[in-house]
Motif scaffolding. Structure first.
Motif, PDB file in Angstrom:
ATOM      1  N   LEU A 100       0.699  -1.145   0.123  1.00  0.00           N
ATOM      2  CA  LEU A 100      -0.046  -0.001   0.016  1.00  0.00           C
ATOM      3  C   LEU A 100       0.856   1.239   0.118  1.00  0.00           C
ATOM      4  CD1 LEU A 100      -3.124   0.770   0.216  1.00  0.00           C
ATOM      5  CD2 LEU A 100      -2.674   0.818   2.703  1.00  0.00           C
ATOM      6  N   PRO A 101       0.779   2.178  -0.812  1.00  0.00           N
ATOM      7  CA  PRO A 101       1.538   3.585  -0.898  1.00  0.00           C
ATOM      8  C   PRO A 101       1.326   4.167   0.319  1.00  0.00           C
ATOM      9  CG  PRO A 101       0.308   3.141  -3.140  1.00  0.00           C
ATOM     10  CD  PRO A 101      -0.321   2.056  -2.053  1.00  0.00           C
ATOM     11  N   ALA A 102       2.556   4.466   0.710  1.00  0.00           N
ATOM     12  CA  ALA A 102       2.713   5.194   2.113  1.00  0.00           C
ATOM     13  C   ALA A 102       1.608   6.668   1.953  1.00  0.00           C
ATOM     14  CB  ALA A 102       4.078   5.511   2.566  1.00  0.00           C
ATOM     15  N   ARG A 103       1.690   7.218   1.202  1.00  0.00           N
ATOM     16  CA  ARG A 103       0.794   8.346   0.994  1.00  0.00           C
ATOM     17  C   ARG A 103      -0.671   8.146   1.346  1.00  0.00           C
ATOM     18  NH1 ARG A 103       1.130  13.756  -0.439  1.00  0.00           N
ATOM     19  NH2 ARG A 103      -0.441  14.760  -1.194  1.00  0.00           N
ATOM     20  N   GLN A 104      -1.136   7.038   0.559  1.00  0.00           N
ATOM     21  CA  GLN A 104      -2.503   6.847   0.618  1.00  0.00           C
ATOM     22  C   GLN A 104      -2.807   6.087   1.826  1.00  0.00           C
ATOM     23  OE1 GLN A 104      -3.392   3.315  -2.309  1.00  0.00           O
ATOM     24  NE2 GLN A 104      -5.567   3.384  -1.816  1.00  0.00           N
ATOM     25  N   ALA A 105      -2.119   5.468   2.425  1.00  0.00           N
ATOM     26  CA  ALA A 105      -2.135   4.889   3.889  1.00  0.00           C
ATOM     27  C   ALA A 105      -2.270   5.990   4.803  1.00  0.00           C
ATOM     28  CB  ALA A 105      -1.102   4.014   4.389  1.00  0.00           C
ATOM     29  N   ALA A 106      -1.364   6.875   4.692  1.00  0.00           N
ATOM     30  CA  ALA A 106      -1.480   8.103   5.775  1.00  0.00           C
ATOM     31  C   ALA A 106      -2.804   8.967   5.424  1.00  0.00           C
ATOM     32  CB  ALA A 106      -0.285   9.035   5.669  1.00  0.00           C
ATOM     33  N   GLN A 107      -3.145   9.017   4.333  1.00  0.00           N
ATOM     34  CA  GLN A 107      -4.375   9.993   3.994  1.00  0.00           C
ATOM     35  C   GLN A 107      -5.506   8.992   4.347  1.00  0.00           C
ATOM     36  OE1 GLN A 107      -4.021  10.529  -0.307  1.00  0.00           O
ATOM     37  NE2 GLN A 107      -2.975  12.487  -0.096  1.00  0.00           N
ATOM     38  N   ALA A 108      -5.587   7.815   4.434  1.00  0.00           N
ATOM     39  CA  ALA A 108      -6.726   7.110   4.633  1.00  0.00           C
ATOM     40  C   ALA A 108      -6.893   7.283   6.339  1.00  0.00           C
ATOM     41  CB  ALA A 108      -6.874   5.612   4.319  1.00  0.00           C
ATOM     42  N   VAL A 109      -5.785   7.070   6.993  1.00  0.00           N
ATOM     43  CA  VAL A 109      -5.642   6.903   8.520  1.00  0.00           C
ATOM     44  C   VAL A 109      -6.272   8.390   8.821  1.00  0.00           C
ATOM     45  CG1 VAL A 109      -4.145   7.094  10.576  1.00  0.00           C
ATOM     46  CG2 VAL A 109      -4.038   5.313   8.821  1.00  0.00           C
ATOM     47  N   GLU A 110      -5.788   9.502   8.287  1.00  0.00           N
ATOM     48  CA  GLU A 110      -6.173  10.780   8.973  1.00  0.00           C
ATOM     49  C   GLU A 110      -7.644  10.917   8.745  1.00  0.00           C
ATOM     50  OE1 GLU A 110      -3.643  13.088   6.378  1.00  0.00           O
ATOM     51  OE2 GLU A 110      -1.916  13.220   7.704  1.00  0.00           O
ATOM     52  N   ARG A 111      -8.130  10.611   7.396  1.00  0.00           N
ATOM     53  CA  ARG A 111      -9.617  10.782   7.317  1.00  0.00           C
ATOM     54  C   ARG A 111     -10.559   9.778   8.096  1.00  0.00           C
ATOM     55  NH1 ARG A 111     -13.406   7.703   4.941  1.00  0.00           N
ATOM     56  NH2 ARG A 111     -11.714   6.505   3.836  1.00  0.00           N
ATOM     57  N   LEU A 112     -10.105   8.632   8.598  1.00  0.00           N
ATOM     58  CA  LEU A 112     -10.679   7.626   9.426  1.00  0.00           C
ATOM     59  C   LEU A 112     -10.653   8.074  11.057  1.00  0.00           C
ATOM     60  CD1 LEU A 112      -9.604   4.375   7.613  1.00  0.00           C
ATOM     61  CD2 LEU A 112     -11.891   5.439   7.660  1.00  0.00           C
ATOM     62  N   ILE A 113      -9.450   8.652  11.281  1.00  0.00           N
ATOM     63  CA  ILE A 113      -9.383   9.263  12.499  1.00  0.00           C
ATOM     64  C   ILE A 113     -10.398  10.552  12.936  1.00  0.00           C
ATOM     65  CG2 ILE A 113      -7.696  10.635  14.288  1.00  0.00           C
ATOM     66  CD1 ILE A 113      -5.367   8.879  12.962  1.00  0.00           C
ATOM     67  N   ALA A 114     -10.597  11.236  11.741  1.00  0.00           N
ATOM     68  CA  ALA A 114     -11.642  12.359  12.048  1.00  0.00           C
ATOM     69  C   ALA A 114     -12.949  11.725  12.159  1.00  0.00           C
ATOM     70  CB  ALA A 114     -11.492  13.328  10.902  1.00  0.00           C
ATOM     71  N   ASN A 115     -13.210  10.739  11.626  1.00  0.00           N
ATOM     72  CA  ASN A 115     -14.553   9.974  11.599  1.00  0.00           C
ATOM     73  C   ASN A 115     -14.480   9.399  13.014  1.00  0.00           C
ATOM     74  OD1 ASN A 115     -16.903   8.368  11.142  1.00  0.00           O
ATOM     75  ND2 ASN A 115     -16.447   8.495   8.951  1.00  0.00           N
ATOM     76  N   TYR A 116     -13.482   8.712  13.436  1.00  0.00           N
ATOM     77  CA  TYR A 116     -13.512   8.025  14.664  1.00  0.00           C
ATOM     78  C   TYR A 116     -13.793   8.961  16.057  1.00  0.00           C
ATOM     79  CZ  TYR A 116     -11.140   5.703  18.584  1.00  0.00           C
ATOM     80  OH  TYR A 116     -10.628   5.317  19.901  1.00  0.00           O
ATOM     81  N   ARG A 117     -13.129   9.936  15.690  1.00  0.00           N
ATOM     82  CA  ARG A 117     -13.324  11.114  17.003  1.00  0.00           C
ATOM     83  C   ARG A 117     -14.692  11.683  16.746  1.00  0.00           C
ATOM     84  NH1 ARG A 117      -7.035  13.270  16.551  1.00  0.00           N
ATOM     85  NH2 ARG A 117      -6.088  11.740  17.745  1.00  0.00           N
ATOM     86  N   GLY A 118     -15.351  11.708  15.933  1.00  0.00           N
ATOM     87  CA  GLY A 118     -16.630  12.495  15.571  1.00  0.00           C
ATOM     88  C   GLY A 118     -17.456  11.885  16.552  1.00  0.00           C
ATOM     89  N   ALA A 119     -18.517  12.910  16.861  1.00  0.00           N
ATOM     90  CA  ALA A 119     -19.430  12.781  17.977  1.00  0.00           C
ATOM     91  C   ALA A 119     -20.718  12.172  17.499  1.00  0.00           C
ATOM     92  CB  ALA A 119     -19.748  13.964  18.853  1.00  0.00           C
TER      93      ALA A 119
END
Length: 330
Positions: free
Chosen positions: A22-41
Motif C-alpha cells: 500500500l503506497p505510504a501516502r495513500q495509507a496516511a491519507q486514509a488514516v487521517e480521514r478515518l481518525i477524523a471520523n473515529y473522533r466524531g460525535a
C-alpha cells in the motif's frame, strides 16, 4: 533455544506485511480521514471502513493500540478471576479482530470465537491476518448489524471494544443488554476520554443492574466515587509505533501511550483488587504517591515511604492501572 514469538509481535509482523503493498501516502491519507471520523460525535449509519485500502491503513494504525488496551482489560479480569478462563468468546463490532488476538494472549488454548461486524472488508482482512496465528485458525467472521436488533448466542465472554462511540444511546443500551443476557463475562473498552468514560459508566450501571459483579478496574460494584463532570477514570497502555504512526503523527518516538476506559463484569464469584492505581504514580525522593480507588468506595492518595520496606519497592515498580497492594503484600 529461540524464545516463542508473542501474539503482539506476530500481529505487528502481519500488519507490516500488509502495508508493503500500500503506497505510504495513500495509507496516511486514509488514516487521517478515518481518525477524523473515529473522533466524531455523530453516530454513523454506515460502515466507517469502506474498502480494503481503508481497512489495511486503519488496521495497521489502530489494531496494535486496540490490542494493548483490550489486553490490559482482559489481564485485569484474569487477575481478579485466576481460576476462570473463557471456553467461548464473541467479539461484538470486532472488525479485524484485535480483541480476539488479545484474548488469546491472556488465555492460552483454542476456543470457539465469533467476530461480528457490519464492515465486510474489515472481517475479510481480519480473517487474512488471523492466518498468521494458528490459535485463531477456526475463528468465525460474521457480518452483523450492531445495534438494537442484535441477538447473541450464549457464550462465556463478550468483548465490545471501541464500538459504543459509534452507536446511538438506544443502540448502546440494547447492545449492553444483549451482552449481559448472553455472557458470563462482559468486557467493554472505550477511548480514555470524558465521553468514553461516560459510556463505560453507563454500560457498567446496566451490567450491575443485570446482576453482574465488577471484576475490574473498580474494587467494588457500587457507584463510582468520581463526581460526574469533575474527572474521569482511564488508564494507559504502551504501544510500539510503526512507521505509519510516525508518518501520520510526526515525531520519532518508538512508542505512544493509548488512553482507554474499561469495565470487566462477571456473573460468577470474583475477587477484585483491594484498590487500584488510577493515576500515574508520582515518584519523589524517598516516597511514592499513589492515587487509589478503594473498595469503600472512595478515592484516596496514599504515600508510601522507605520506612514501608518492601512495600516501598513495590510502589516504585507500580504502574497506572495496577491492583494495589500487590498480591504478595496482602
Amino acid at each position: 533455544m529461540t524464545a516463542p514469538v508473542s501474539p503482539a509481535e506476530t500481529l505487528r509482523a502481519a500488519l507490516a506485511g500488509l502495508l508493503d503493498g500500500l503506497p505510504a501516502r495513500q495509507a496516511a491519507q486514509a488514516v487521517e480521514r478515518l481518525i477524523a471520523n473515529y473522533r466524531g460525535a455523530t453516530p454513523t449509519d454506515a460502515p466507517i471502513l469502506r474498502d480494503r485500502a481503508d481497512v489495511i491503513a486503519y488496521a495497521a494504525y489502530r489494531m496494535p493500540a486496540t490490542f494493548e488496551a483490550v489486553h490490559s482489560a482482559l489481564a485485569a479480569l484474569a487477575q481478579a478471576a485466576p481460576a476462570w478462563a473463557p471456553r467461548s468468546h464473541v467479539d461484538v463490532g470486532g472488525g479485524t479482530g484485535a480483541a480476539t488476538w488479545a484474548a488469546g494472549a491472556v488465555w492460552d488454548g483454542v476456543r470457539p470465537v465469533t467476530v461480528l461486524d457490519w464492515a465486510e472488508p474489515a472481517l475479510a482482512l481480519g480473517r487474512e491476518i488471523a492466518a498468521a496465528h494458528p490459535a485463531l485458525a477456526d475463528v468465525t467472521w460474521r457480518r452483523s448489524r450492531i445495534g438494537a436488533a442484535l441477538t447473541l448466542e450464549s457464550t462465556d465472554l463478550v468483548t465490545v471494544s471501541y464500538v459504543l462511540n459509534e452507536l446511538t444511546a438506544p443502540d448502546r443500551a440494547a447492545l449492553v443488554d444483549a451482552a449481559a443476557s448472553a455472557a458470563q463475562a462482559v468486557v467493554i473498552v472505550e477511548p480514555g476520554t470524558p465521553d468514553g468514560y461516560a459510556r463505560v459508566i453507563e454500560a457498567r450501571d446496566r451490567l450491575v443492574s443485570a446482576g453482574f459483579h465488577v471484576a475490574a478496574p473498580c474494587p467494588h460494584s457500587d457507584t463510582c466515587p468520581i463526581a460526574p463532570g469533575t474527572d474521569w477514570c482511564h488508564f494507559s497502555a504502551r504501544v510500539s509505533r510503526s512507521s505509519l504512526h510516525r508518518q501520520v503523527k510526526g515525531g520519532s518516538l518508538a512508542y505512544e501511550d493509548e488512553k482507554f476506559s474499561y469495565v470487566a463484569a462477571v456473573r460468577f464469584p470474583v475477587a477484585p483488587a483491594p484498590s487500584r492505581v488510577v493515576r500515574r504514580p508520582q515518584i519523589r525522593k524517598g516516597q511514592v504517591l499513589l492515587d487509589l480507588c478503594e473498595s469503600e468506595p472512595a478515592l484516596r492518595r496514599a504515600t508510601v515511604t522507605k520506612r514501608h520496606g518492601d512495600l516501598y519497592k513495590a510502589a516504585r515498580d507500580a504502574e497506572w492501572g495496577d491492583a494495589w497492594p500487590p498480591a504478595d503484600h496482602r
